[in-house]
Design a protein around this motif. Structure first.
Motif, short mmCIF file in Angstrom:
data_model
loop_
_atom_site.label_atom_id
_atom_site.label_comp_id
_atom_site.label_asym_id
_atom_site.label_seq_id
_atom_site.Cartn_x
_atom_site.Cartn_y
_atom_site.Cartn_z
N LEU A 215 0.83 -1.21 0.00
CA LEU A 215 0.00 0.00 0.00
C LEU A 215 0.86 1.25 0.00
O LEU A 215 0.49 2.27 -0.61
CB LEU A 215 -0.93 0.00 1.22
N ARG A 216 2.01 1.21 0.65
CA ARG A 216 2.91 2.36 0.63
C ARG A 216 3.48 2.59 -0.77
O ARG A 216 3.75 3.72 -1.17
CB ARG A 216 4.07 2.17 1.63
N ASP A 217 3.64 1.50 -1.55
CA ASP A 217 4.23 1.60 -2.89
C ASP A 217 3.19 1.87 -3.98
O ASP A 217 3.54 2.02 -5.15
CB ASP A 217 4.97 0.30 -3.23
N THR A 218 1.91 1.91 -3.61
CA THR A 218 0.85 2.12 -4.60
C THR A 218 0.38 3.57 -4.56
O THR A 218 -0.25 3.99 -3.58
CB THR A 218 -0.35 1.20 -4.33
N PRO A 219 0.68 4.36 -5.59
CA PRO A 219 0.21 5.76 -5.59
C PRO A 219 -1.31 5.80 -5.66
O PRO A 219 -1.96 4.95 -6.28
CB PRO A 219 0.84 6.34 -6.86
N VAL A 220 -1.89 6.81 -5.04
CA VAL A 220 -3.34 6.98 -5.10
C VAL A 220 -3.81 7.13 -6.55
O VAL A 220 -4.89 6.70 -6.91
CB VAL A 220 -3.77 8.19 -4.25
N ALA A 221 -2.96 7.74 -7.40
CA ALA A 221 -3.34 7.93 -8.80
C ALA A 221 -3.58 6.61 -9.51
O ALA A 221 -4.28 6.56 -10.53
CB ALA A 221 -2.28 8.74 -9.53
N ASP A 222 -2.99 5.49 -8.99
CA ASP A 222 -3.19 4.17 -9.61
C ASP A 222 -4.31 3.38 -8.95
O ASP A 222 -4.68 2.30 -9.43
CB ASP A 222 -1.89 3.35 -9.52
N LEU A 223 -4.84 3.88 -7.86
CA LEU A 223 -5.81 3.13 -7.08
C LEU A 223 -7.16 3.07 -7.79
O LEU A 223 -7.63 4.06 -8.35
CB LEU A 223 -6.00 3.78 -5.71
N VAL A 224 -7.78 1.88 -7.77
CA VAL A 224 -9.17 1.71 -8.20
C VAL A 224 -10.04 1.50 -6.96
O VAL A 224 -11.03 2.19 -6.76
CB VAL A 224 -9.31 0.55 -9.19
N SER A 225 -9.65 0.57 -6.11
CA SER A 225 -10.39 0.37 -4.85
C SER A 225 -9.52 -0.38 -3.85
O SER A 225 -8.61 -1.13 -4.22
CB SER A 225 -11.69 -0.41 -5.10
N LEU A 226 -9.80 -0.14 -2.58
CA LEU A 226 -9.17 -0.87 -1.48
C LEU A 226 -10.30 -1.30 -0.55
O LEU A 226 -10.99 -0.46 0.03
CB LEU A 226 -8.17 -0.01 -0.72
N THR A 227 -10.48 -2.66 -0.41
CA THR A 227 -11.53 -3.20 0.44
C THR A 227 -10.90 -3.77 1.70
O THR A 227 -9.94 -4.57 1.62
CB THR A 227 -12.31 -4.30 -0.29
N PHE A 228 -11.39 -3.36 2.86
CA PHE A 228 -10.83 -3.79 4.14
C PHE A 228 -11.41 -5.14 4.53
O PHE A 228 -12.56 -5.47 4.17
CB PHE A 228 -11.13 -2.75 5.21
N PRO A 229 -10.68 -5.94 5.29
CA PRO A 229 -11.20 -7.24 5.76
C PRO A 229 -12.34 -7.02 6.75
O PRO A 229 -12.43 -5.99 7.42
CB PRO A 229 -9.99 -7.90 6.41
N ASP B 15 -10.06 -13.40 6.50
CA ASP B 15 -10.25 -12.43 5.42
C ASP B 15 -8.94 -11.68 5.15
O ASP B 15 -7.97 -11.81 5.91
CB ASP B 15 -11.36 -11.45 5.79
N ALA B 16 -8.92 -10.84 4.07
CA ALA B 16 -7.71 -10.11 3.70
C ALA B 16 -8.10 -8.79 3.06
O ALA B 16 -9.26 -8.56 2.68
CB ALA B 16 -6.85 -10.95 2.74
N PHE B 17 -7.11 -7.88 2.93
CA PHE B 17 -7.32 -6.68 2.14
C PHE B 17 -7.42 -7.07 0.66
O PHE B 17 -6.66 -7.93 0.19
CB PHE B 17 -6.13 -5.72 2.29
N THR B 18 -8.34 -6.42 -0.06
CA THR B 18 -8.43 -6.61 -1.52
C THR B 18 -8.05 -5.29 -2.19
O THR B 18 -8.72 -4.27 -1.97
CB THR B 18 -9.85 -7.02 -1.94
N LEU B 19 -6.99 -5.33 -2.97
CA LEU B 19 -6.48 -4.11 -3.64
C LEU B 19 -6.67 -4.24 -5.15
O LEU B 19 -6.25 -5.22 -5.76
CB LEU B 19 -4.99 -3.93 -3.32
N LYS B 20 -7.31 -3.24 -5.73
CA LYS B 20 -7.45 -3.16 -7.19
C LYS B 20 -6.81 -1.87 -7.67
O LYS B 20 -7.07 -0.79 -7.13
CB LYS B 20 -8.92 -3.17 -7.62
N THR B 21 -5.95 -2.00 -8.68
CA THR B 21 -5.29 -0.83 -9.26
C THR B 21 -5.49 -0.84 -10.78
O THR B 21 -6.11 -1.75 -11.33
CB THR B 21 -3.79 -0.83 -8.95
N ARG B 22 -4.94 0.15 -11.44
CA ARG B 22 -5.04 0.21 -12.91
C ARG B 22 -4.26 -0.92 -13.57
O ARG B 22 -4.45 -1.20 -14.75
CB ARG B 22 -4.51 1.54 -13.42
N LEU B 23 -3.38 -1.59 -12.79
CA LEU B 23 -2.54 -2.64 -13.36
C LEU B 23 -3.02 -4.05 -13.05
O LEU B 23 -2.66 -5.00 -13.75
CB LEU B 23 -1.10 -2.47 -12.87
N GLY B 24 -3.81 -4.20 -11.99
CA GLY B 24 -4.27 -5.53 -11.64
C GLY B 24 -4.95 -5.51 -10.29
O GLY B 24 -5.29 -4.46 -9.75
#
Length: 736
Positions: free
Chosen positions: A222-236, A243-252
């Motif tokens: 999360l520290r290495d992911t710029p907000v400009a690349d963020l699509v969504s962050l779902t908390f557990p 459960d786990a964090f689900t991270l979606k970005t412009r790359l995957g």
């Protein structure tokens, strides 16, 4: 083929396309509204970890953070047991307003995407997008044909208001409509899983650390992911150690362990998925607000084009006779192609079509613009009936034909006959038909019979040509055609000024009231359309269907219709006009003449006219409110008897509309003609031409020939000729 491909999708899908376009135009305003209401951008250098930390500090129960392509950040959280959402200021993590989508926007979105009908509606919208793509592509080709080629794509138009408005809006909106239709089709294909599928979300891991409570700031990914690349962050889910964090970005997208921050699984987006995300952002305007607004503006043109297109189609049906037994192009043994400006040539075509059909022929009649030799599989002959517009130009409907003919690799194998329609009083008599015959011969297209002409809609000329055609075909052919009068309006005379009685040459300036027209009449082309000085007024004399044409000395802006008329020996129309008294009416119609008028720019204009030929020249001066330098050379008989517009010329000189006036009176104290006045002013004329001046000549044929010869003498020392100036559009004649 192209015209048919454009017409029917437009007529059938007009209502559907209007609904889709209007809803899309309205939706395009929402991303712009979001951009205006968005808090100041604070994403530069901001990581997803820091954004999550700031939001959790304000909303500890946050369960998801989303970032839209527009940059809007939304946090979804609970207030007690009630779910809530807020648009976030990334600089503070605080909400700036509620994030609920307005009900109107939700309704418009469902209408735009699926017509409020679910999957069936989505299929219909996709069909609408396909129709818009066909309309845009075919419209591009048709506009290029109409204006005479791609290089003249934005050339000025002529014709009825509905047709001009249809094309003008199309030229401005077509790029946006093409983009919208292509992206809409891509999104529909994605919705119905018709595109190559990417890897999708990674499989959730079987084993996690079982630990909980790690803060986002402690997770390296999360520290290495710029907000400009963020699509969504779902908390557990709170308290769920599996459960786990689900991270979606412009790359995957992937999963992060909530206990130690480890990246548990990751899947890169495929190229198709990335392209789909980009297309969605651009189509909706969320990725680029300005583009979204431009697409919305383009969409607003759709209902206007639908309406004007319907008016144009109805007008074409009214202006073209109904042809019985009109065979398909592939089945016909005779292909009859028509180029008509006002519709009268179509009347002759209908007579010919009926006669050929009665003689046992299989005839396909169509506009010349539909020329497609590959479709004429059984044709034994091609007949072209071509009217001429203005100074030898093609009618608007056939403007690009010569270019298409020139571009053919080889001439059609079917023999050709060309029949031209025109008026011998004009110098370029049947000029367009002559150009067709000449180019066809140059291409090696065999002639069925020599080119012939019909003068002033003469039924006798047409019947003579028909007998010659029948003899060539080996069948008796009698063409009994009676021309029908053009649709005319009633013009009421409001004033007249008489001249020339002393010289036994009765002449009058006749001014008629300008008829009022509603918007609906303007769109349908009913009534007297917009006109300018130099256009032609067709007057229908009583007892004749053959119009006589007079150059207009006024424009719409002047608020009246004005012509100059001289009594012609035995002249039916001129006699009736000169007998008119205020309050009486005539039947008239408009024929545009856009080639004969001052060109754009500020270069000087040299106006040369004699007799009633001064009428349109006076109209140009009257309209010269900007004070462009206009120099008038006017030849007439006697200053006390035939000096048309004498008072106006003096006033216009005082107002700066007329830079200079040079007269030549053939019966005065010092008799001379306008050519003599030009010779006396040779040095000034050479200087004006050297500065880029345009020359406009109006009057009788002999006068025009003398003026041309005189100017050739004057310009010879500069290495110029009237022909050189004419080729550059700087020497224009309106000769009768």
């Amino acid at each position: 083929m192209i015209r048919t491909l454009h017409r029917w999708p437009g007529l059938i899908a007009a209502l559907l396309l209007t609904v889709i376009a209007l809803s899309g135009a309205l939706l395009s305003a929402y991303p712009a509204l979001d951009a205006v209401q968005a808090p100041p951008a604070a994403e530069a250098g901001l990581s997803t970890a820091e954004l999550a930390t700031r939001i959790l500090g304000r909303y500890p129960s946050t369960e998801q953070i989303r970032r839209a392509p527009s940059g809007r950040i939304t946090a979804y959280y609970y207030e007690g047991d009630t779910p809530a959402a807020a648009t976030i200021d990334p600089a503070t993590g605080a909400g700036v307003r509620a994030a609920d989508t307005p009900a109107v926007q939700r309704w418009l979105t469902r209408l735009h995407r699926a017509l409020l009908l679910g999957d069936g509606g989505r299929i219909a919208v996709a069909g609408g997008a396909g129709a818009m793509l066909i309309l845009s592509l075919s419209g591009l080709v048709l506009v290029a044909r109409r204006v005479g080629g791609w290089r003249r794509f934005f050339a000025p138009l002529r014709g009825r208001l509905a047709g001009r408005l249809h094309v003008e809006i199309a030229r401005l909106a077509v790029a946006g409509l093409l983009f919208s239709s292509v992206t809409a089709l891509w999104m529909a294909a994605s919705t119905f899983a018709l595109l190559p599928e990417g890897p999708g979300a990674p499989r959730f891991p079987d084993v996690v650390s079982g630990q909980t409570g790690l803060a986002p700031a402690a997770i390296a990914t999360l520290r290495d992911t710029p907000v400009a690349d963020l699509v969504s962050l779902t908390f557990p889910l709170p308290g769920d150690a599996s459960d786990a964090f689900t991270l979606k970005t412009r790359l995957g997208e992937g999963y992060l362990d909530q206990g130690n921050g480890t990246l548990l699984a990751w899947s890169d987006l495929s190229l198709t998925d990335r392209l789909t995300e980009t297309i969605y952002a651009l189509h909706t305007g969320q990725g680029l607000v300005v583009l979204g607004l431009l697409l919305g503006l383009s969409a607003l043109g759709v209902p206007v084009m639908a309406g004007t297109g319907l008016v144009v189609w109805l007008a074409a049906r009214r202006g073209r006779p109904r042809l019985r037994h009109n065979a398909g192009a592939a089945q016909a043994d005779t292909v009859l192609l028509v180029a008509s400006e006002g519709g009268s040539t179509w009347g002759f075509a209908a007579t010919l079509h009926a006669a050929l059909t009665a003689a046992g022929g299989v005839v396909h009649s169509a506009p010349l613009a539909s020329f497609a030799p590959a479709r004429y599989a059984k044709a034994k002959r091609i007949l072209i009936l071509a009217a001429t517009y203005g100074d030898g130009a093609a009618p608007a409907s056939a403007k690009g034909f010569l270019g298409r003919l020139a571009a053919l690799d080889r001439a059609p194998q079917v023999p050709l006959a060309v029949l031209g329609f025109g008026d011998r009083s004009f110098p370029a008599f049947c000029g367009f038909a002559t150009a067709i015959a000449r180019l066809a011969a140059e291409k090696g297209w065999s002639a069925l019979m020599p080119m012939d002409t019909v003068d002033r809609q003469s039924p006798q000329d047409f019947a003579r040509w028909g007998r010659a055609l029948g003899a060539t075909m080996g069948v008796p052919l009698e063409l009994n055609h009676q021309p029908t009068a053009p649709r005319a309006v009633a013009l009421t005379l409001i004033s007249r000024r008489d001249y020339g009685a002393e010289m036994q040459a009765p002449t009058a300036i006749l001014r008629f009231a300008l008829p009022a027209r509603s918007l609906w009449q303007r769109l349908r082309g009913a009534g007297l359309p917009h006109f300018a000085a130099g256009d032609l007024l067709g007057v229908l004399p009583e007892g004749s269907a053959l119009p006589r044409f007079y150059s207009l000395a006024s424009g719409c802006r002047d608020g009246f219709v004005e012509i100059c008329v001289r009594k012609q020996a035995g002249g039916l129309c001129s006699g009736q006009l000169l007998d008119l008294q205020p309050g009486q009416t005539i039947a008239a119609f408009l024929r545009r003449n856009p080639e004969f008028r001052p060109g754009p720019g500020h270069a000087p204009v040299i106006l040369i006219g004699a007799g009633t030929g001064v009428g349109p020249l006076a109209g140009f001066v009257r309209a010269n409110r900007a004070g462009r330098a206009m120099h008038l050379y006017f030849g007439t008989r006697h200053p006390d008897s035939d000096f048309l517009y004498a008072e106006e010329f003096a006033q216009w000189q005082a107002e700066g509309r007329l830079a200079s006036l040079t007269t030549a009176f053939s019966r005065g104290a010092r008799p001379r003609h306008v050519q003599d006045a030009l010779r006396a002013d040779a040095l000034r004329l050479m200087a004006l031409v050297a500065s880029g001046a345009q020359i406009l000549v109006c009057g009788g044929r002999e006068m025009a020939a003398g003026v041309s010869a005189t100017l050739a003498e004057i310009l010879a020392p500069a290495g110029l000729t009237p022909a050189d100036l004419k080729a550059g559009g700087r020497y224009v004649e309106d000769v009768y």
